[in-house]
Design an enzyme around this catalytic site. Sequence first.
Site, PDB file in Angstrom:
ATOM      1  N   LYS A 176       0.711  -1.341   0.019  1.00  0.00           N
ATOM      2  CA  LYS A 176      -0.029  -0.080   0.201  1.00  0.00           C
ATOM      3  C   LYS A 176       1.022   1.361  -0.032  1.00  0.00           C
ATOM      4  O   LYS A 176       1.362   1.684   1.076  1.00  0.00           O
ATOM      5  CB  LYS A 176      -0.954   0.147   1.448  1.00  0.00           C
ATOM      6  CG  LYS A 176      -1.827   0.974   1.078  1.00  0.00           C
ATOM      7  CD  LYS A 176      -2.784   1.737   2.081  1.00  0.00           C
ATOM      8  CE  LYS A 176      -1.857   2.653   2.876  1.00  0.00           C
ATOM      9  NZ  LYS A 176      -1.614   3.968   2.078  1.00  0.00           N
ATOM     10  N   GLU A 252      10.718   1.771   9.910  1.00  0.00           N
ATOM     11  CA  GLU A 252      11.658   2.928   9.674  1.00  0.00           C
ATOM     12  C   GLU A 252      10.786   4.092   9.970  1.00  0.00           C
ATOM     13  O   GLU A 252       9.820   4.473   9.286  1.00  0.00           O
ATOM     14  CB  GLU A 252      12.214   2.871   8.264  1.00  0.00           C
ATOM     15  CG  GLU A 252      13.004   1.704   7.954  1.00  0.00           C
ATOM     16  CD  GLU A 252      13.657   1.534   6.573  1.00  0.00           C
ATOM     17  OE1 GLU A 252      13.703   2.272   5.923  1.00  0.00           O
ATOM     18  OE2 GLU A 252      14.246   0.403   6.612  1.00  0.00           O
ATOM     19  N   CYS A 286      13.662  11.617   5.539  1.00  0.00           N
ATOM     20  CA  CYS A 286      13.676  11.256   7.072  1.00  0.00           C
ATOM     21  C   CYS A 286      15.249  11.633   7.615  1.00  0.00           C
ATOM     22  O   CYS A 286      15.305  11.782   9.007  1.00  0.00           O
ATOM     23  CB  CYS A 286      13.245   9.906   7.529  1.00  0.00           C
ATOM     24  SG  CYS A 286      14.408   8.666   6.584  1.00  0.00           S
ATOM     25  N   GLU A 388       9.921  16.709  15.095  1.00  0.00           N
ATOM     26  CA  GLU A 388      10.267  16.106  13.672  1.00  0.00           C
ATOM     27  C   GLU A 388       9.303  17.386  12.817  1.00  0.00           C
ATOM     28  O   GLU A 388       7.917  17.234  13.117  1.00  0.00           O
ATOM     29  CB  GLU A 388       9.929  15.200  13.302  1.00  0.00           C
ATOM     30  CG  GLU A 388      10.372  14.804  11.849  1.00  0.00           C
ATOM     31  CD  GLU A 388       9.874  13.421  11.130  1.00  0.00           C
ATOM     32  OE1 GLU A 388       8.678  13.083  11.416  1.00  0.00           O
ATOM     33  OE2 GLU A 388      10.730  12.697  10.558  1.00  0.00           O
TER      34      GLU A 388
HETATM   35  P1  NAD Z   1       2.732   8.369   7.675  1.00  0.00           P
HETATM   36  O1  NAD Z   1       3.090   7.717   8.863  1.00  0.00           O
HETATM   37  O2  NAD Z   1       1.562   9.427   7.768  1.00  0.00           O
HETATM   38  O3  NAD Z   1       1.991   7.442   6.503  1.00  0.00           O
HETATM   39  C1  NAD Z   1       2.886   6.486   5.770  1.00  0.00           C
HETATM   40  C2  NAD Z   1       1.983   5.158   5.362  1.00  0.00           C
HETATM   41  O4  NAD Z   1       1.290   4.700   6.341  1.00  0.00           O
HETATM   42  C3  NAD Z   1       0.888   5.865   4.223  1.00  0.00           C
HETATM   43  O5  NAD Z   1       0.994   4.630   3.364  1.00  0.00           O
HETATM   44  C4  NAD Z   1      -0.383   5.772   5.009  1.00  0.00           C
HETATM   45  O6  NAD Z   1      -1.351   5.776   4.482  1.00  0.00           O
HETATM   46  C5  NAD Z   1      -0.242   4.783   6.049  1.00  0.00           C
HETATM   47  N1  NAD Z   1      -1.000   4.843   7.467  1.00  0.00           N
HETATM   48  C6  NAD Z   1      -1.368   6.122   8.018  1.00  0.00           C
HETATM   49  N2  NAD Z   1      -2.034   5.718   9.227  1.00  0.00           N
HETATM   50  C7  NAD Z   1      -2.174   4.325   9.046  1.00  0.00           C
HETATM   51  C8  NAD Z   1      -2.764   3.171   9.812  1.00  0.00           C
HETATM   52  N3  NAD Z   1      -3.483   3.795  11.152  1.00  0.00           N
HETATM   53  N4  NAD Z   1      -2.596   2.086   9.754  1.00  0.00           N
HETATM   54  C9  NAD Z   1      -1.952   1.843   8.741  1.00  0.00           C
HETATM   55  N5  NAD Z   1      -1.437   2.409   7.901  1.00  0.00           N
HETATM   56  C10 NAD Z   1      -1.365   3.901   7.923  1.00  0.00           C
HETATM   57  O7  NAD Z   1       3.992   9.033   7.086  1.00  0.00           O
HETATM   58  P2  NAD Z   1       4.071   9.824   5.922  1.00  0.00           P
HETATM   59  O8  NAD Z   1       3.413  11.360   6.250  1.00  0.00           O
HETATM   60  O9  NAD Z   1       3.801   9.413   4.655  1.00  0.00           O
HETATM   61  O10 NAD Z   1       5.611   9.988   5.793  1.00  0.00           O
HETATM   62  C11 NAD Z   1       6.324  11.123   6.589  1.00  0.00           C
HETATM   63  C12 NAD Z   1       7.081  10.481   7.913  1.00  0.00           C
HETATM   64  O11 NAD Z   1       7.783   9.200   7.383  1.00  0.00           O
HETATM   65  C13 NAD Z   1       7.957  11.352   8.396  1.00  0.00           C
HETATM   66  O12 NAD Z   1       7.677  10.933   9.840  1.00  0.00           O
HETATM   67  C14 NAD Z   1       9.388  10.583   7.987  1.00  0.00           C
HETATM   68  O13 NAD Z   1      10.230  10.827   9.179  1.00  0.00           O
HETATM   69  C15 NAD Z   1       9.120   9.245   8.045  1.00  0.00           C
HETATM   70  N6  NAD Z   1      10.031   8.561   7.159  1.00  0.00           N
HETATM   71  C16 NAD Z   1      10.976   7.640   7.774  1.00  0.00           C
HETATM   72  C17 NAD Z   1      11.861   6.899   7.016  1.00  0.00           C
HETATM   73  C18 NAD Z   1      12.821   6.144   7.522  1.00  0.00           C
HETATM   74  O14 NAD Z   1      13.512   5.491   6.917  1.00  0.00           O
HETATM   75  N7  NAD Z   1      13.107   6.099   8.904  1.00  0.00           N
HETATM   76  C19 NAD Z   1      11.773   7.112   5.614  1.00  0.00           C
HETATM   77  C20 NAD Z   1      10.754   8.008   5.029  1.00  0.00           C
HETATM   78  C21 NAD Z   1       9.743   8.634   5.801  1.00  0.00           C
HETATM   79  O1  6OD Z   2      18.284   4.915   1.574  1.00  0.00           O
HETATM   80  C1  6OD Z   2      17.407   4.001   2.074  1.00  0.00           C
HETATM   81  O2  6OD Z   2      17.466   2.884   2.098  1.00  0.00           O
HETATM   82  C2  6OD Z   2      16.350   4.657   3.028  1.00  0.00           C
HETATM   83  N1  6OD Z   2      15.606   3.927   3.694  1.00  0.00           N
HETATM   84  C3  6OD Z   2      16.216   5.857   3.013  1.00  0.00           C
HETATM   85  C4  6OD Z   2      15.277   6.521   3.851  1.00  0.00           C
HETATM   86  C5  6OD Z   2      15.242   8.024   3.776  1.00  0.00           C
HETATM   87  C6  6OD Z   2      14.152   8.659   4.344  1.00  0.00           C
HETATM   88  O3  6OD Z   2      13.230   9.694   4.091  1.00  0.00           O
END
Ligand code: NAD
Ligand code: 6OD
Length: 490
Positions: A176, A252, A286, A388
Amino acid sequence: MKQLLNYVNGRWVESHKTFEDVSPVDGSVVAIVHEAGRELVDEAIKAGHRALAGEWGRTTVAARVILLRRIADEMERRQEDFIAAEMADTGKPLSMASSIDIPRGIANFRTFADIISTAPLESHRLDLPDGSYALNYTTRKPLGVVGVISPWNLPLLLLTWKVAPALACGNAVVVKPSEETPATATLLAEVMEAAGVPAGAFNLVHGFGPNSAGESISNHPDISAITFTGESRTGSTIMRAAAEGVKPVSFELGGKNAALIFADCDFEQMLDGMMRALFLNSGQVCLCSERVYVERAIYDRFCNALVKRIKDMKVDWPHDPATEMGPLISAKHRDKVLTYFELARQEGATFLTGGGIPHFGDERDRGAWIEPTVISGLQDDARCVREEIFGPICHVSPFDSEREVIARANDTKYGLASTIWTSNLSRAHRVSEAMRVGISWVNTWFLRDLRTPFGGAGLSGVGREGGMHSLNFYSELTNVCVRVDSETEQ
Ligand code: NAD
Ligand code: 6OD
């Protein structure tokens, strides 16, 4: 209008419920997305289990390696389509989509094809007192049907980072993508079909999180494991859902990453690196630095140079090859970031640059653009320094000693990444080891070797993916213990 359908059991499935995929460049609708209901998610999970019980479940590692490479080749053939789709959904600059997002999406399949084809399995011999011994060896089997839930910031890159190792290990997946960025995942389903991935091994469902496809995957009794990238709060919700069935999870999550800049660094190299660490993807990575600590001796020089570089930065149409920064992902996300700008003012921050919305005098004024922003003067306990924000904003602050900056950098509930800039070799090792993070970069940022562990400490995640760490998450490892008698039969 382009229609983005679900792909379940090797079939394209429409839905009576749809939502709009909106461009953050100008607010125009780029596609209509068909939202999967609970029944379709259920069908996708059932299809995954059927695939595992059938042809897909009998594939050898060698056959899967060939398939992963075929997927990568097909993605490469359609590279321009992927770039266009990613740019339409996110507004990210061509320079980024064509050099990071899409090439890395392809590399994820090639890398995990290589890794699984040479992955060792453990074996241990245990000698027993009577002269007999036990031979232990490990077998690797798929976990089952893995739910892959991904975010909008690096849509294809992060989705394939999970899909590639999951398929390499022989799992079926129900994917998804974020509701904000459904396009490249849909193209990936077309690639799966063209590459001959058996029906049910790769399923794509579109929708939102709560009360939608995301929730239906995470609380489904027959999902075998969940791998998720997104906000820490969402991770916590999914963890509660997965706890019911004691499902393995790999998360992540968010970050509030620190940059530690020492006076002995190569200043120009550091400035180039920091411009990326602050503003790549409009600060929506992130791993981006939102807390910047600068040794006092170069603090003023750094602030002046940073502001000058920001004023020269090209914030413009994504298709212009020279553009360095595009809009945020959506008007909703911009509202969130603007709330933090307002909070920073209330907390007493000084704005060195930015703090508002750019005005273009054309259709971009209906998009989700925002100014790259630098603030200073806040205490370490200010909310803008602790929470964040996920946009092109950072807080800069001076420090006086190595010990002080380590303590301040680690004073966070997150623990994803840090970037350290110094020419002192011992300090580089000492400080990077002292960071409580999943990845600590020295004199660089977001330089990735896909064989290495990737993940976060604290609120930034659960577990590690990358290389063998991915294979071990996406596999059920069984130890076979064979007792071997000491005496030969007469
Ligand atoms: P989000 O958590 O809002 O959504 C991520 C995904 O989860 C989407 O597909 C969303 O539809 C789904 N989702 C939301 N609520 C849900 C629930 N209750 N049950 C199941 N699925 C659900 O995140 P975002 O706004 O799409 O992305 C930004 C965030 O992601 C930031 O906090 C960023 O730091 C984090 N991020 C982390 C990494 C990492 O590697 N650590 C990488 C990229 C983004
Ligand atoms: O480079 C990657 O494998 C990875 N998971 C990056 C994450 C980036 C976050 O926004």
